[in-house]
Motif scaffolding. Structure first.
Motif, PDB file in Angstrom:
ATOM      1  N   THR A   8       0.831  -0.935  -0.589  1.00 51.05           N
ATOM      2  CA  THR A   8       0.289   0.128   0.206  1.00 51.05           C
ATOM      3  C   THR A   8       0.585   1.448  -0.090  1.00 51.05           C
ATOM      4  OG1 THR A   8      -2.032  -0.977   0.868  1.00 51.05           O
ATOM      5  CG2 THR A   8      -2.235   1.300   0.852  1.00 51.05           C
ATOM      6  N   ASN A   9       1.917   1.044   0.845  1.00 50.52           N
ATOM      7  CA  ASN A   9       2.831   2.723   0.484  1.00 50.52           C
ATOM      8  C   ASN A   9       3.480   2.578  -0.319  1.00 50.52           C
ATOM      9  OD1 ASN A   9       2.059   3.787   2.990  1.00 50.52           O
ATOM     10  ND2 ASN A   9       3.765   2.553   4.561  1.00 50.52           N
ATOM     11  N   PRO A  10       3.862   3.672  -1.074  1.00 50.95           N
ATOM     12  CA  PRO A  10       4.911   3.516  -1.625  1.00 50.95           C
ATOM     13  C   PRO A  10       6.454   3.326  -1.493  1.00 50.95           C
ATOM     14  CG  PRO A  10       4.193   5.927  -1.446  1.00 50.95           C
ATOM     15  CD  PRO A  10       3.490   4.822  -0.334  1.00 50.95           C
ATOM     16  N   TYR A  11       6.970   2.122  -2.551  1.00 51.88           N
ATOM     17  CA  TYR A  11       8.106   1.307  -2.160  1.00 51.88           C
ATOM     18  C   TYR A  11       8.914   2.046  -2.005  1.00 51.88           C
ATOM     19  CZ  TYR A  11      11.479  -2.413  -3.197  1.00 51.88           C
ATOM     20  OH  TYR A  11      12.530  -3.349  -2.994  1.00 51.88           O
ATOM     21  N   SER A  12       9.853   3.010  -2.323  1.00 50.42           N
ATOM     22  CA  SER A  12      10.067   4.093  -3.247  1.00 50.42           C
ATOM     23  C   SER A  12      10.960   4.862  -1.092  1.00 50.42           C
ATOM     24  CB  SER A  12      10.558   5.001  -3.333  1.00 50.42           C
ATOM     25  OG  SER A  12       9.584   5.888  -3.318  1.00 50.42           O
ATOM     26  N   ASP A  13       9.446   4.630  -0.167  1.00 44.58           N
ATOM     27  CA  ASP A  13       9.263   5.045   1.101  1.00 44.58           C
ATOM     28  C   ASP A  13       9.454   4.352   1.680  1.00 44.58           C
ATOM     29  OD1 ASP A  13       8.357   7.570   0.323  1.00 44.58           O
ATOM     30  OD2 ASP A  13       6.356   7.476   0.905  1.00 44.58           O
ATOM     31  N   GLY A  14       9.435   2.998   1.845  1.00 45.69           N
ATOM     32  CA  GLY A  14       9.656   1.462   2.322  1.00 45.69           C
ATOM     33  C   GLY A  14      11.440   1.153   2.298  1.00 45.69           C
ATOM     34  N   VAL A  15      11.791   1.323   1.368  1.00 46.26           N
ATOM     35  CA  VAL A  15      12.945   0.664   1.225  1.00 46.26           C
ATOM     36  C   VAL A  15      14.032   2.302   1.543  1.00 46.26           C
ATOM     37  CG1 VAL A  15      14.985   0.832  -0.658  1.00 46.26           C
ATOM     38  CG2 VAL A  15      12.647  -0.199  -1.566  1.00 46.26           C
ATOM     39  N   SER A  16      13.374   3.507   1.926  1.00 46.64           N
ATOM     40  CA  SER A  16      14.468   4.374   2.600  1.00 46.64           C
ATOM     41  C   SER A  16      13.743   4.136   3.710  1.00 46.64           C
ATOM     42  CB  SER A  16      13.765   5.850   1.595  1.00 46.64           C
ATOM     43  OG  SER A  16      14.144   6.867   2.496  1.00 46.64           O
ATOM     44  N   LEU A  17      13.233   4.025   4.533  1.00 42.48           N
ATOM     45  CA  LEU A  17      13.113   3.620   6.030  1.00 42.48           C
ATOM     46  C   LEU A  17      13.865   2.478   6.516  1.00 42.48           C
ATOM     47  CD1 LEU A  17      12.392   4.086   8.802  1.00 42.48           C
ATOM     48  CD2 LEU A  17       9.949   2.371   7.757  1.00 42.48           C
ATOM     49  N   ALA A  18      14.026   1.308   5.138  1.00 38.77           N
ATOM     50  CA  ALA A  18      14.730   0.241   5.772  1.00 38.77           C
ATOM     51  C   ALA A  18      16.601   0.820   6.019  1.00 38.77           C
ATOM     52  CB  ALA A  18      14.967  -0.696   4.759  1.00 38.77           C
ATOM     53  N   LEU A  19      16.450   1.805   4.448  1.00 39.65           N
ATOM     54  CA  LEU A  19      18.291   1.800   4.459  1.00 39.65           C
ATOM     55  C   LEU A  19      18.775   2.678   5.676  1.00 39.65           C
ATOM     56  CD1 LEU A  19      18.216   2.160   0.340  1.00 39.65           C
ATOM     57  CD2 LEU A  19      19.067   0.173   1.753  1.00 39.65           C
ATOM     58  N   GLN A  20      18.042   3.960   5.784  1.00 38.30           N
ATOM     59  CA  GLN A  20      18.360   4.617   6.545  1.00 38.30           C
ATOM     60  C   GLN A  20      18.332   4.214   8.153  1.00 38.30           C
ATOM     61  OE1 GLN A  20      15.635   8.069   6.987  1.00 38.30           O
ATOM     62  NE2 GLN A  20      15.413   7.854   4.689  1.00 38.30           N
ATOM     63  N   THR A  21      17.728   3.333   8.238  1.00 39.15           N
ATOM     64  CA  THR A  21      17.564   2.613   9.552  1.00 39.15           C
ATOM     65  C   THR A  21      18.123   1.364   9.785  1.00 39.15           C
ATOM     66  OG1 THR A  21      15.073   2.418   9.604  1.00 39.15           O
ATOM     67  CG2 THR A  21      16.098   0.482  10.587  1.00 39.15           C
ATOM     68  N   ALA A  22      19.165   0.542   8.643  1.00 41.84           N
ATOM     69  CA  ALA A  22      20.401  -0.164   8.565  1.00 41.84           C
ATOM     70  C   ALA A  22      21.309   0.766   8.399  1.00 41.84           C
ATOM     71  CB  ALA A  22      20.197  -0.503   6.965  1.00 41.84           C
TER      72      ALA A  22
END
Length: 403
Positions: free
Chosen positions: A125-139
């Motif tokens: 549901t959320n934009p894919y780019s937002d989810g990946v951005s969150l994951a990479l920032q967290t990583a």
């Protein structure tokens, strides 16, 4: 490779001399001391109009013999223009130049950020780019998550590039092994600072293991598959445990809306009757305890929610995650049901055959392919003719689609 010669530093600072590295002799603080945060001091003063501080090298100053090419083109030394000498690069042990960029990892990172289909069994549901951005920032604060994200990216490339599958699969296994090793060695306790990283790591690892499990075609038939699937399910159970343990913390994180959507999905009431035959079998079984029957009914309930999502009109925006139950099923079914699968109880295997049908409907997903058909046939072969009646619905549907 030809290397540009240089004169030794005669008037370097005391710190560089003590470290036996070439000083650029800049005043009041040389470049190496500036970059490493050291105090910088000189034994004697240097004229302020030193060429090292007042002149800028030009192309003509490069010796023709330093970088000659066959065509006569002189290639200037780029370090002359950056102010960083080759000796500084070679000798500076305090600057983050110790590890070269791995271009294979860069490929995985680019692929991760640009390929939406990688997590197509998850919440879309959320934009894919937002989810990946969150994951990479967290990583950035959780290296184990970064390694696992790159591992899953490589696992996806196995599917996209069959001719290079051996390379990408080896890379995926190596990165995943590193990720799990880092995670296990950290002895992490879930708190508000790491709960998002831990959940993203566990979820990505779960997606990765599911892709591996569904693509296994090993000798040994059903029993070998069940062994691998139960191992995969145990990891998924870990995801569920983490989520429940850290739920109050996660509800205050960027994952709140994603988790609430999944909760609304799994808490729905089933609408269809695609699993009715399996339900009838469980209700009439004399070989299951009441607790076992309850576990099987709950597993069937979630399967029906999966069929509802797949086969209901897509006008409902929540059903953008129509394949999500393929991933979630192992997360939400009770441990008692997984134990029945481990024991190869026939009734549980019949329920698993309906999961195979769910997989069959999702056969266009890169993780799935022909896994539904394969799993159904090894179940039918294991159970034998006496259970054919209970397999009639999934067999008919799969045969029709593949006929």
């Amino acid at each position: 490779m030809l290397r540009r010669g240089h004169k030794k530093s005669r008037n370097g600072c005391l710190q560089c001399k003590g470290r036996h590295v070439k000083c650029d002799e800049r005043r009041p603080v040389c470049m190496l001391c500036s970059m490493s945060g050291r105090d910088c001091s000189y034994a004697s003063q240097m004229p302020s109009d030193s060429p090292l501080t007042t002149s800028t090298p030009s192309l003509e100053q490069s010796s023709p013999n330093d970088n000659d090419s066959e065509g006569g083109l002189t290639v200037p030394d780029i370090t002359s223009f950056s102010g960083v000498s080759q000796s500084m690069i070679n000798n500076c042990d305090d600057v983050a130049l110790e590890k070269t960029i791995n271009l294979s990892h860069m490929e995985l990172l680019i692929h991760l950020t640009s390929t939406r289909d990688m997590f197509n069994l998850g919440d879309a549901t959320n934009p894919y780019s937002d989810g990946v951005s969150l994951a990479l920032q967290t990583a950035l604060q959780a290296p184990y998550l970064l390694y696992q994200l790159l591992a899953f990216s490589s696992r996806h490339l196995v599917f996209l590039h069959p001719s290079k599958s051996t390379f990408y699969l080896h890379q995926a296994v190596s990165l995943q092994t590193r990720a799990v090793s880092l995670f296990n060695s950290s002895s992490i306790q879930v708190n508000s600072h790491n709960c998002v990283a831990i959940l993203l790591f566990s979820t990505t690892l779960g997606h990765h293991l599911l892709a591996d499990t569904l693509n296994r075609r090993e000798p040994g038939g059903l029993e070998v598959f069940i062994t691998h699937y139960v191992q995969c399910a145990e990891v998924h159970k870990g995801v569920y445990t983490i989520t429940m343990t850290a739920w109050p913390l996660l509800m205050e994180s960027d994952l709140e809306q994603t988790l609430l959507r999944s909760t609304r999905f799994t808490s729905r009431s089933p609408k269809g009757n695609h699993c009715q035959q399996a339900t009838d079998l469980i209700n009439s079984s004399g070989g299951l305890s009441e607790a076992d029957k309850a576990a099987c009914r709950l597993a069937i309930k979630y399967l029906q929610l999966g069929f509802d999502a797949l086969l209901t009109s897509s006008e409902d925006q929540e059903l953008e995650v129509r394949y999500q139950m393929i991933f979630l099923w192992a997360v939400v079914v009770p441990q008692e049901f997984t134990s029945l699968l481990s024991a190869c109880k026939p009734e549980a295997l019949i329920v698993l055959a309906y999961y195979a049908l769910l997989l069959h409907y999702g056969r266009t997903m890169w993780q799935v392919g022909d896994a539904g058909e394969y799993i159904f046939h090894i179940i039918a072969e294991y159970l034998g003719a006496e259970w054919n009646t209970w397999l009639e619905y999934p067999r008919k549907t799969i045969t029709t689609h593949w006929g």
